[in-house]
Design a protein around this motif. Structure first.
Motif, PDB file in Angstrom:
ATOM      1  N   THR A 145      29.441  57.431  48.495  1.00  0.00           N
ATOM      2  CA  THR A 145      30.644  56.229  48.160  1.00  0.00           C
ATOM      3  C   THR A 145      29.715  54.751  48.005  1.00  0.00           C
ATOM      4  O   THR A 145      30.498  54.552  47.485  1.00  0.00           O
ATOM      5  CB  THR A 145      31.734  56.614  48.670  1.00  0.00           C
ATOM      6  N   PHE A 146      28.481  54.737  48.657  1.00  0.00           N
ATOM      7  CA  PHE A 146      27.359  53.614  49.068  1.00  0.00           C
ATOM      8  C   PHE A 146      27.195  53.234  47.106  1.00  0.00           C
ATOM      9  O   PHE A 146      27.636  52.281  47.499  1.00  0.00           O
ATOM     10  CB  PHE A 146      26.382  54.475  49.689  1.00  0.00           C
ATOM     11  N   PHE A 147      27.186  54.470  46.714  1.00  0.00           N
ATOM     12  CA  PHE A 147      26.723  53.592  45.405  1.00  0.00           C
ATOM     13  C   PHE A 147      27.868  52.998  44.191  1.00  0.00           C
ATOM     14  O   PHE A 147      29.146  54.225  43.772  1.00  0.00           O
ATOM     15  CB  PHE A 147      25.743  54.169  44.448  1.00  0.00           C
ATOM     16  N   ASP A 148      27.936  51.966  43.550  1.00  0.00           N
ATOM     17  CA  ASP A 148      28.737  51.779  42.733  1.00  0.00           C
ATOM     18  C   ASP A 148      28.087  52.161  41.202  1.00  0.00           C
ATOM     19  O   ASP A 148      27.501  51.253  40.722  1.00  0.00           O
ATOM     20  CB  ASP A 148      29.544  50.367  42.429  1.00  0.00           C
ATOM     21  N   ILE A 149      28.857  53.191  40.297  1.00  0.00           N
ATOM     22  CA  ILE A 149      28.206  53.484  39.408  1.00  0.00           C
ATOM     23  C   ILE A 149      29.314  52.702  38.249  1.00  0.00           C
ATOM     24  O   ILE A 149      30.699  54.073  39.406  1.00  0.00           O
ATOM     25  CB  ILE A 149      28.175  54.777  39.364  1.00  0.00           C
ATOM     26  N   PRO A 150      29.213  52.563  37.347  1.00  0.00           N
ATOM     27  CA  PRO A 150      30.209  52.320  36.224  1.00  0.00           C
ATOM     28  C   PRO A 150      31.226  53.509  35.467  1.00  0.00           C
ATOM     29  O   PRO A 150      30.497  54.166  35.210  1.00  0.00           O
ATOM     30  CB  PRO A 150      29.984  50.661  35.309  1.00  0.00           C
ATOM     31  N   GLU A 151      32.220  52.766  35.570  1.00  0.00           N
ATOM     32  CA  GLU A 151      33.086  53.727  34.763  1.00  0.00           C
ATOM     33  C   GLU A 151      32.572  54.495  33.102  1.00  0.00           C
ATOM     34  O   GLU A 151      32.629  55.742  33.653  1.00  0.00           O
ATOM     35  CB  GLU A 151      34.249  53.366  34.704  1.00  0.00           C
ATOM     36  N   GLU A 152      32.283  53.609  33.193  1.00  0.00           N
ATOM     37  CA  GLU A 152      31.853  53.573  31.198  1.00  0.00           C
ATOM     38  C   GLU A 152      30.231  54.927  31.858  1.00  0.00           C
ATOM     39  O   GLU A 152      30.308  55.975  30.390  1.00  0.00           O
ATOM     40  CB  GLU A 152      30.451  53.222  30.859  1.00  0.00           C
ATOM     41  N   VAL A 153      29.405  55.101  32.757  1.00  0.00           N
ATOM     42  CA  VAL A 153      28.981  56.196  32.879  1.00  0.00           C
ATOM     43  C   VAL A 153      29.222  58.199  33.030  1.00  0.00           C
ATOM     44  O   VAL A 153      28.811  58.799  32.940  1.00  0.00           O
ATOM     45  CB  VAL A 153      27.796  56.275  34.660  1.00  0.00           C
ATOM     46  N   GLY A 154      30.963  57.593  33.034  1.00  0.00           N
ATOM     47  CA  GLY A 154      31.104  58.986  33.430  1.00  0.00           C
ATOM     48  C   GLY A 154      30.773  59.646  34.655  1.00  0.00           C
ATOM     49  O   GLY A 154      30.563  59.222  35.724  1.00  0.00           O
ATOM     50  N   HIS A 155      31.578  60.576  35.438  1.00  0.00           N
ATOM     51  CA  HIS A 155      31.250  61.781  35.937  1.00  0.00           C
ATOM     52  C   HIS A 155      29.986  61.889  36.063  1.00  0.00           C
ATOM     53  O   HIS A 155      29.231  62.027  35.964  1.00  0.00           O
ATOM     54  CB  HIS A 155      31.949  63.360  36.404  1.00  0.00           C
ATOM     55  N   MET A 156      29.803  61.350  37.851  1.00  0.00           N
ATOM     56  CA  MET A 156      28.488  61.611  38.028  1.00  0.00           C
ATOM     57  C   MET A 156      28.604  61.786  40.001  1.00  0.00           C
ATOM     58  O   MET A 156      29.056  61.365  40.385  1.00  0.00           O
ATOM     59  CB  MET A 156      27.774  60.540  38.192  1.00  0.00           C
TER      60      MET A 156
END
Ligand SMILES: [Fe+2]
Ligand SMILES: [Fe+2]
Ligand SMILES: [Fe+2]
Lengths: 126, 329
Positions: A115-126
């Motif tokens: 949860t430390f890393f913000d991954i953009p929503e466009e990237v999809g599930h990770m």
């Protein structure tokens, strides 16, 4: 000097175990408790493939009896499919006073959690 | 309650506490669990040993009045059920003895204190079980009262005690239900059977109310134990809850609670009821109940008769260990 043991008298009918007639002295007690069985820690693995988990402890003369007793004491409702027992004396535990030095350092390492890393929503599930 | 009269030190005000006592109380107030090797006030440790010990002894001695009926159960199924129930109680005693041992007493020490009358068990087990309906009443009322007490204790501050209570509570509701099931059968049976059920309720009602211990105004040890969260509710609170829960259950059975003063009190949203005879309670606790000698006598006899067996198995284990090849370095 040990005290003289009390004289044995026959038990009266209303005192079947002879409690009144034969008070338990410390000497008698010591004799009876001379062989306390060692304590064992019991670990059980449940049905669903999880790790063995500590469930409690019990007294038993040896490992084989410890497992048999653990079956009766800790798995009366199909709580387990496997039992480990280990003598309580053989367990080495961290000391409560080491809590700080042992566990505090990880508090500052939040990047170990995804949860430390913000991954953009466009990237999809990770 | 299984631990009815547990002596503890009087509650200290914050100003009277040592710094480590304040820190300890703060941990409890924050809802943290206290674990075996951590610092704790001596009074906390001693009170817990008394309470958990008394509780364990109650589970063990509590097997006796019911075991009395295993061989006389009316059907094979009832017999198997009662056997399982009594076996659970043995388990409960063992979980609790283990919890007490984490506080630095040996198993044999607490058993010695029981056998020499220096530690108590619940007064309820000094009443006789005269017939099969009594087994129903014991499961329904005695285990019912025990559950009332044990459910909140799952949140007690001492980790091992709390974990033992969680395990015990999972198993208790079977106990109460099997008792109520017996009562339903008896109450719906012949007039004679129904009369037996009523008689059992009559005899076990007040002793069950006594299980929660003396009235709050007379129980001097509550404040400190509640601050330490080794007691969660007061005796009177739990007794009230028990009465409120049990009266409708008696009604369903078509039995009447043996109390002329029993009446619904709209204002408090609970029943008004008569206090048990507290002089009888203190007599039973002091050792003068109908079965005190028989119960303690049976425990002492079992311990003494088992000595050769315990020693024999230990000797065998030591011999086998001496014979075993030493593991390679
Ligand atoms: Fe129990
Ligand atoms: Fe029970
Ligand atoms: Fe019980």
């Amino acid at each position: 000097m040990p005290k003289k043991p009390p004289r044995a008298r026959p038990s009266p009918p209303n005192d079947p175990a002879g409690l009144r007639a034969r008070p338990i002295t410390f000497q008698l007690w010591e004799k009876l408790m001379s062989s306390e069985w060692p304590l064992w820690e019991v670990f059980i693995r449940g049905q669903h493939g999880l790790n063995h988990r500590h469930v409690g402890s019990l007294h038993a003369p040896d490992a084989e009896m410890a497992i048999r007793n653990a079956r009766d004491v800790y798995t009366r409702r199909s709580e387990g499919v496997s039992i480990w027992v280990v003598k309580s004396n053989d367990v080495t535990a961290s000391s409560p006073s080491d809590k700080g030095p042992l566990f505090d350092p990880s508090n500052s390492k939040v990047y170990r959690h995804p949860t430390f890393f913000d991954i953009p929503e466009e990237v999809g599930h990770m | 309650m299984y631990a009815q009269l547990v002596k503890s030190e009087g509650a200290k005000s914050r100003e009277e506490m040592l710094p480590e006592e304040i820190a300890f109380q703060d941990r409890i107030d924050r809802g943290e669990k206290i674990e075996p090797k951590e610092w704790m006030p001596e009074g906390y440790r001693k009170t817990l040993i008394r309470q958990i010990g008394q509780h364990a002894h109650s589970e063990i001695v509590g097997q006796l009045p019911e075991a009395n009926w295993i061989t006389r159960a009316p059907t094979l199924e009832r017999k198997a059920i009662l056997l399982a129930k009594v076996q659970d109680e043995a388990g409960h005693g063992l979980y609790l003895y283990s919890a007490a041992e984490t506080l630095g007493v040996s198993r044999d020490e607490v058993i010695h204190l029981l056998h020499t009358g220096k530690m108590k068990y619940s007064s309820i087990f000094n009443y006789p079980t005269l017939n099969w309906a009594d087994i129903g009443a014991v499961g329904w009322l005695v285990d019912g009262a025990a559950i009332m007490n044990q459910v909140p204790l799952q949140r007690t501050s001492y980790g091992p005690y709390s974990r033992a209570m969680i395990r015990i509570c999972k198993e208790e509701s079977f106990h109460q239900r099997q008792g109520y099931d017996i009562m339903m059968k008896m109450a719906a049976g012949t007039p004679e059977q129904k009369a037996m059920a009523q008689d059992a309720l009559n005899r076990f009602w007040y002793p069950s109310l006594m299980m929660f211990g003396p009235s709050d105004k007379d129980s001097v040890h509550s404040a400190q134990s509640m601050a330490w969260k080794i007691k969660i509710n007061t005796n009177d609170e739990l007794r009230q809850k028990f009465v409120d829960q049990t009266v409708p259950q008696a009604k369903y059975l078509g039995l009447s609670v043996p109390d002329e003063n029993l009446a619904w009190n709209e204002d408090k949203g609970g029943y008004d009821f008569s206090e048990p005879d507290w002089s009888e309670f203190f007599e039973v606790i002091a050792g003068n109940g109908p079965c005190n000698e028989e119960r303690l006598g049976a425990r002492v006899k079992a311990w003494e008769d088992g000595a050769w067996f315990r020693e024999g198995l230990m000797a065998h284990a030591e011999k086998a260990a001496a014979r075993a090849p030493v593991a390679a370095e």
